[in-house]
Design an enzyme around this catalytic site. Structure first.
Site, short mmCIF file in Angstrom:
data_model
loop_
_atom_site.label_atom_id
_atom_site.label_comp_id
_atom_site.label_asym_id
_atom_site.label_seq_id
_atom_site.Cartn_x
_atom_site.Cartn_y
_atom_site.Cartn_z
N SER A 1 11.76 -2.44 -12.75
CA SER A 1 11.07 -2.38 -11.45
C SER A 1 10.58 -3.73 -10.95
O SER A 1 10.02 -3.81 -9.85
CB SER A 1 9.91 -1.41 -11.52
OG SER A 1 10.38 -0.08 -11.51
N LYS B 1 11.65 -4.68 -7.49
CA LYS B 1 10.88 -4.35 -6.30
C LYS B 1 10.17 -5.57 -5.71
O LYS B 1 9.79 -5.55 -4.53
CB LYS B 1 9.86 -3.25 -6.61
CG LYS B 1 10.48 -1.90 -6.99
CD LYS B 1 9.40 -0.88 -7.25
CE LYS B 1 9.96 0.50 -7.53
NZ LYS B 1 10.48 0.64 -8.91
N SER C 1 4.86 2.02 -8.25
CA SER C 1 6.26 1.71 -8.54
C SER C 1 7.19 2.83 -8.09
O SER C 1 7.98 3.36 -8.87
CB SER C 1 6.44 1.43 -10.05
OG SER C 1 7.63 0.70 -10.28
#
Length: 529
Positions: free
Chosen positions: A85, A88, A333
């Site tokens: 993640s 991101k 997330s």
């Protein structure tokens, strides 16, 4: 250099000298500076990376001074690893630049039909533009607004317009066994979230034990919709028995299977499960809302139909601005938010709401701020794909570059804060680094996949100096290496420019971690973070 389809701000032509220096230092095999060697910081971080939990694994780690761009520590800075993640970071920064902090997704109800008294003769269109935060209550308000126009009957069809995005619902190389898991929902320009975590494309299934052993457990679905069917093959057992319920969706349909056992008086289960075809899900909930407000649609529902030019608007809903949407997106997330933003960027830049177009837009932004995109592979917006590859050096370049952006304060605010107990402040870091100098100091994006963990962000050291760090760890077999990430960041928070403060131990389990803590805490629902 230029970004696809957007004007390049003049400030990018004249980078701060410090950022240019950082770009040079973060090249292949970049060593830590001599000053850092003198402080003992390299030895302190090397000690953490030498922990047995990383045996056979690989790490890419970079630490830099935020103000000067000087690299203070560097370990395999150009080695491409799965960032999970941490992907991101790139997606959210690009979205702030390309879509803008004030960008709002709109969802509209339109018609090309004509009114005859309280009857609308013609089709009703529900048009989405990718809002990942729409709730059943929002569809209810749209329906109420339609009813407020005086329409009680629609002599036509309900047509769901999700054509702002393409019909590719799942990302590249997403795991098939994650298909019903809420963090792997299908992506559509028209969808629905069942809660204010905005877990779009899912329903919440609550299973409650029966009154006595042998009873079938009770099952409810939120929102209350017939779009999904529930098949219960579970049993209530005597008090003290096993609570091993499983809720899964079959491939290709919306039958939810509830299996296993739950004891009398036990907690039962609450599971977030994805739907098959989220456009149909949104249309079904909206149709029910229309009926509840006294508006009957006589024709069938059809999906994927484009609203004709000249259709007039009956009702509209606007999402929160992007700068606020970043909070649930980044703090928790949320994978589906990342993918919706990616396709929205593709539409904004090239008129195509697709992953390839969106990723090209992200790459254009990254290149414009000095990230070497030739050293990066990004195939989705969230990092759920195991094909994503980022080295710590390029994540560090991005973290340094965004500090000069006009929207930086809002973007920085979206990063999880270590040990802050407020869920929409601490986010995925709310239980980590407590009782250390990093608590409520370090801000960072977490990342987790099986065998991959990452933490990249900012921390202030004992001298008040802001540091930038990126830690990407792969190929380990330990259940979690997050205590090692924490140890590095706490070391930075405890240290001064003259002396590194080595931790006495990094072997203890970090708060909130456990046997399954290799996943984001927000990925286990109800969220453990």
């Amino acid at each position: 250099m230029s970004r696809p389809g957007i004007n390049l701000p003049k400030r990018l032509w004249t980078w701060p000298v410090t950022l240019v220096l950082a770009a040079a230092v973060l090249g292949p095999g970049a060593p830590a500076g001599a000053d850092a060697d003198r402080t003992g910081l390299p030895e302190a971080i090397d000690t953490v990376l030498g922990d047995p939990r990383m045996e056979g694994g690989i790490a890419s780690v970079v630490v830099a001074d935020a103000a000067s761009g000087d690299v203070l520590y560097s370990h395999l800075p150009t080695t491409r690893l799965m960032p999970a993640s941490n992907t991101k970071l790139a997606t959210s920064a690009a979205a702030m630049e390309i879509l803008g902090p004030e960008h709002r997704f709109t969802t509209d109800v339109l018609t090309g039909g004509r009114r005859v008294g309280s009857t609308l003769v013609g089709d009703l269109y529900l048009r989405g533009t990718g809002d990942p935060t729409l709730l059943a209550a929002d569809y209810d308000r749209l329906a109420a607004d339609v009813a407020a126009t005086g329409v009680t009957r629609v002599e036509g069809r309900l047509l769901a317009d999700d054509t702002r995005f393409d019909d590719q619902r799942l990302g590249r190389s997403w795991a098939a066994d994650d298909e019903s898991s809420y963090y792997s929902a299908q992506i559509s320009a028209l969808s629905l979230a069942p809660d204010t975590d905005y877990d779009t494309g899912t329903v919440i299934v609550t299973v409650t034990p029966g009154a006595k052993a042998g009873d079938e457990p009770a099952v409810t679905v939120t929102p209350d919709t017939d779009y999904v069917d529930v098949r219960v093959d579970a049993t209530t057992v005597a008090a003290g028995g096993a609570n091993d319920l499983t809720v899964e969706r079959e491939h290709g349909g919306n039958t939810l299977h509830v299996t296993g056992t739950t004891p009398v008086g036990g907690s039962g289960a609450k599971e977030w499960v994805t739907v098959w075809e989220p456009t149909g899900y949104a249309a079904a909930v909206f149709r029910d809302a229309l009926a509840a407000h006294g508006v009957r649609v006589t024709g069938p529902t059809r999906l994927g139909r484009q609203t004709p030019a000249g259709a007039r608007q009956l009702a509209s809903h606007a999402s929160m601005p992007l700068k606020d949407l970043l909070i649930p997106f980044m703090k928790l997330s949320n994978n589906m938010h990342a993918e919706a933003l990616t396709k929205a960027m593709g539409y904004k830049v090239s008129g195509q709401g697709t992953w390839p177009a969106g990723l090209a837009a992200v790459s254009g932004y990254l290149k414009g701020v000095g990230v070497d995109t030739a050293r990066v592979r990004q195939v989705d917006g969230s990092g759920l794909s195991r094909m994503d590859n980022f080295p710590a050096a390029q994540l560090t370049r991005l973290l340094l570059a965004v500090r000069a952006e006009p929207w930086y304060a809002d973007w920085y605010r979206s990063l999880p804060v270590a040990c802050d107990p407020a869920r929409f402040v601490g986010g995925t870091l709310r239980t980590r680094m407590c009782n250390t100098p990093a608590a409520r100091n370090a801000r960072a994006k977490t990342g987790s996949l099986t065998g991959a963990s990452a933490l990249s962000g900012y921390v202030t050291d004992a001298d008040g100096r802001e540091l930038v760090y990126s830690i990407v760890l792969n190929n380990y077999q330990a259940s979690s290496v997050k205590p090692l990430e924490d140890a590095i960041v706490v070391t930075l928070a405890r240290s001064t420019a003259d002396e590194a403060a080595t931790l006495a131990t990094v072997r203890s389990t970090a708060p909130g971690s456990g046997p399954d803590s290799g996943l984001e805490c927000a990925w286990a629902k109800p969220a453990r973070c």
